[in-house]
Scaffold this active site. Structure first.
Site, PDB file in Angstrom:
ATOM      1  N   ASP A 134       9.410   3.006   1.576  1.00  0.00           N
ATOM      2  CA  ASP A 134       8.248   3.812   1.950  1.00  0.00           C
ATOM      3  C   ASP A 134       8.090   3.713   3.465  1.00  0.00           C
ATOM      4  OD1 ASP A 134       5.820   4.946   2.477  1.00  0.00           O
ATOM      5  OD2 ASP A 134       4.781   4.039   0.766  1.00  0.00           O
ATOM      6  N   LYS A 193       2.592  11.282   7.153  1.00  0.00           N
ATOM      7  CA  LYS A 193       1.798  11.008   8.362  1.00  0.00           C
ATOM      8  C   LYS A 193       2.329  11.728   9.604  1.00  0.00           C
ATOM      9  CE  LYS A 193      -0.020   6.668   6.573  1.00  0.00           C
ATOM     10  NZ  LYS A 193      -1.455   6.744   6.417  1.00  0.00           N
ATOM     11  N   PHE A 226       0.858  -1.187   0.000  1.00  0.00           N
ATOM     12  CA  PHE A 226       0.000   0.000   0.000  1.00  0.00           C
ATOM     13  C   PHE A 226       0.892   1.234   0.000  1.00  0.00           C
ATOM     14  CE2 PHE A 226      -2.576   3.500   1.404  1.00  0.00           C
ATOM     15  CZ  PHE A 226      -3.729   3.316   0.662  1.00  0.00           C
TER      16      PHE A 226
HETATM   17  N1  PLP Z   1       2.521   4.780   1.955  1.00  0.00           N
HETATM   18  C1  PLP Z   1       2.175   4.049   3.016  1.00  0.00           C
HETATM   19  C2  PLP Z   1       3.103   2.973   3.496  1.00  0.00           C
HETATM   20  C3  PLP Z   1       0.966   4.266   3.674  1.00  0.00           C
HETATM   21  O1  PLP Z   1       0.625   3.512   4.714  1.00  0.00           O
HETATM   22  C4  PLP Z   1       0.108   5.286   3.182  1.00  0.00           C
HETATM   23  C5  PLP Z   1      -1.194   5.541   3.826  1.00  0.00           C
HETATM   24  O2  PLP Z   1      -1.725   4.765   4.578  1.00  0.00           O
HETATM   25  C6  PLP Z   1       0.515   6.036   2.084  1.00  0.00           C
HETATM   26  C7  PLP Z   1       1.733   5.757   1.491  1.00  0.00           C
HETATM   27  C8  PLP Z   1      -0.361   7.117   1.521  1.00  0.00           C
HETATM   28  O3  PLP Z   1      -0.392   8.226   2.337  1.00  0.00           O
HETATM   29  P1  PLP Z   1      -1.540   9.332   2.156  1.00  0.00           P
HETATM   30  O4  PLP Z   1      -2.828   8.705   2.542  1.00  0.00           O
HETATM   31  O5  PLP Z   1      -1.122  10.455   3.073  1.00  0.00           O
HETATM   32  O6  PLP Z   1      -1.525   9.737   0.725  1.00  0.00           O
END
Ligand code: PLP
Length: 395
Positions: free
Chosen positions: A223, A252, A138
């Site tokens: 990520d 976040k 994700f």
């Molecule tokens: N990358 C990871 C690992 C995430 O857990 C998330 C969101 O849960 C995102 C990217 C996407 O972040 P955003 O919702 O702020 O676009």
């Protein structure tokens, strides 16, 4: 039901399966609804509220900056941005950082940087670049990102997708070795898969991937949007294996639970592919975001939140492992990033609804895993209270 709910249902898109609660106040690890009922927050807005709700130092930083200057765009220099980028780079060991707002934007930035690096530095022929990602990942919800998703619901109805994306099984370093070609720019990976169900890869996985990437002149991009900034008991989850990737994404918790703030950080060689006009965002790096982002990093260190997450996480996990219930298949995670996999035919979503009734807020992933990711400031006594509620609900 709070009157705003009917308005949200009437005027909002139906893109969230919202829990039946209307929250009006938050402080530390606690939330209160419109009837005054208190909840333990065990999801922290998907890890965005690691410092706790309305942390006084962060609210102060926001208010101080608000009185001076909020948003002007990157067409001009502003005084909070440089110190924020410096702080982020020095803490994480990267040379340069590019500010965005949401996590998905930071991931898009990483993908663009990797593609351009591959053309300019690695000399991949035009339009031939490949990026490798993992099944069950994700990374957000944009079109580029869902082009590398293996989740049918995230993709259904949204094609055609971006070419040049390759998927391999998560946790399998050999699969990475086999998937790499001379056209591979980067391998993008979550050190622990979050939305995929708090999946912890085998020990040594990330280190092996880092070695494979290095040998093949492929960028390792981690990520860390959900796993970063102390969540797993280390500043970055990749530090558990002493891995320094070529680039990372943060988001976040970087916004201190107050604002959307994200970064793509990398080595100079990668970031230098960007020239004026190549990439940007109206709000990315605005003075408010920069002031809060810098303070969120400072508070993380000042309050020793990383060590606290490691200690509390170990304690929480051991307490959960003591719960013997036929409903629990496995308790797993690192630091305060914990998942309880629920045995079929029990349903993690139904358990979340029961927990909500009893005053614990959390959200399942894919109806099979109960996520427990409270703010990093949670105490042992509070963990004991949460475990007791979980015990009662499992009964
Ligand atoms: N990358 C990871 C690992 C995430 O857990 C998330 C969101 O849960 C995102 C990217 C996407 O972040 P955003 O919702 O702020 O676009």
């Amino acid at each position: 039901m709070h009157p705003s709910v009917a308005l949200e249902v009437r005027y909002g898109a139906n893109n969230y399966a919202t829990l039946p609660v209307t929250l009006i106040r938050g402080q530390g690890i606690y939330l209160w609804d419109d009837t005054g009922k208190r909840y333990f927050d065990c999801m922290s807005a998907y890890s965005a509220v690691s410092h706790g709700h309305c942390h006084p130092k962060l609210v102060q930083a926001l208010q101080d900056q608000l009185k001076m200057l909020a948003v002007v765009s990157r067409a001009v220099y502003t005084d909070p941005l440089g110190p924020f980028l410096q702080k982020a780079c020095e803490l994480t060991g990267f040379d340069k950082a590019l500010p965005m707002n949401t996590g998905a934007e930071a991931v898009e930035t990483a993908l663009k940087a990797a593609r351009k690096w591959a053309y300019i530095v690695k000399k991949v022929p035009a339009n031939e670049v490949e990026i490798i990602a993992c099944e069950n990942n994700f990374h957000g919800r944009t079109l580029a990102i869902i082009s590398m998703s293996s989740e049918p619901q995230y993709r259904g109805g949204f094609g055609p997708f971006l070419p040049g994306m390759k998927l391999i099984p998560y946790g399998d370093a050999e699969a990475l070795e086999h998937a790499i070609t001379p056209h591979t720019a980067a391998f993008l990976v979550e050190p622990i898969q979050g939305e995929g169900g708090i999946i912890v890869p085998p020990e040594g996985y990330l280190k092996k991937c880092a070695d494979i990437c290095k040998k093949n002149n492929v960028l390792l991009l981690c990520d860390e949007i959900q796993t970063g900034l102390g969540r797993t008991g280390a500043l970055l989850a990749c530090h558990h294996e002493q891995v320094q990737p070529d680039g990372i994404t943060l988001g976040k918790a970087l916004g201190g639970g107050l604002l959307p703030v994200s970064l793509f950080l990398s080595r100079t060689e990668v970031m230098d592919v960007f020239h004026p006009g190549d990439h940007g965002s109206t709000f990315g790096g605005n003075p408010l975001a920069a002031a809060v982002g810098k303070r969120s990093l400072e508070v993380l260190m000042e309050e020793d939140l990383i060590t606290r997450a490691a200690d509390s996480g170990r304690y929480f996990m051991s307490r959960l492992q003591e719960l013997s219930s036929p409903r629990i298949k496995e308790v797993r995670g690192k630091g305060l990033f914990i998942g309880i996999e629920i045995n079929k035919p029990y349903d993690a979503h139904e358990l979340c609804l029961k927990l909500l009734e009893k005053g614990v807020l959390t959200k399942d992933t894919h109806k099979t895993v109960l996520r427990l990711a409270p703010p990093l400031v949670i105490t042992r006594e509070e963990i004991d209270e949460v475990v007791e509620i979980i015990r009662q609900v499992l009964k």
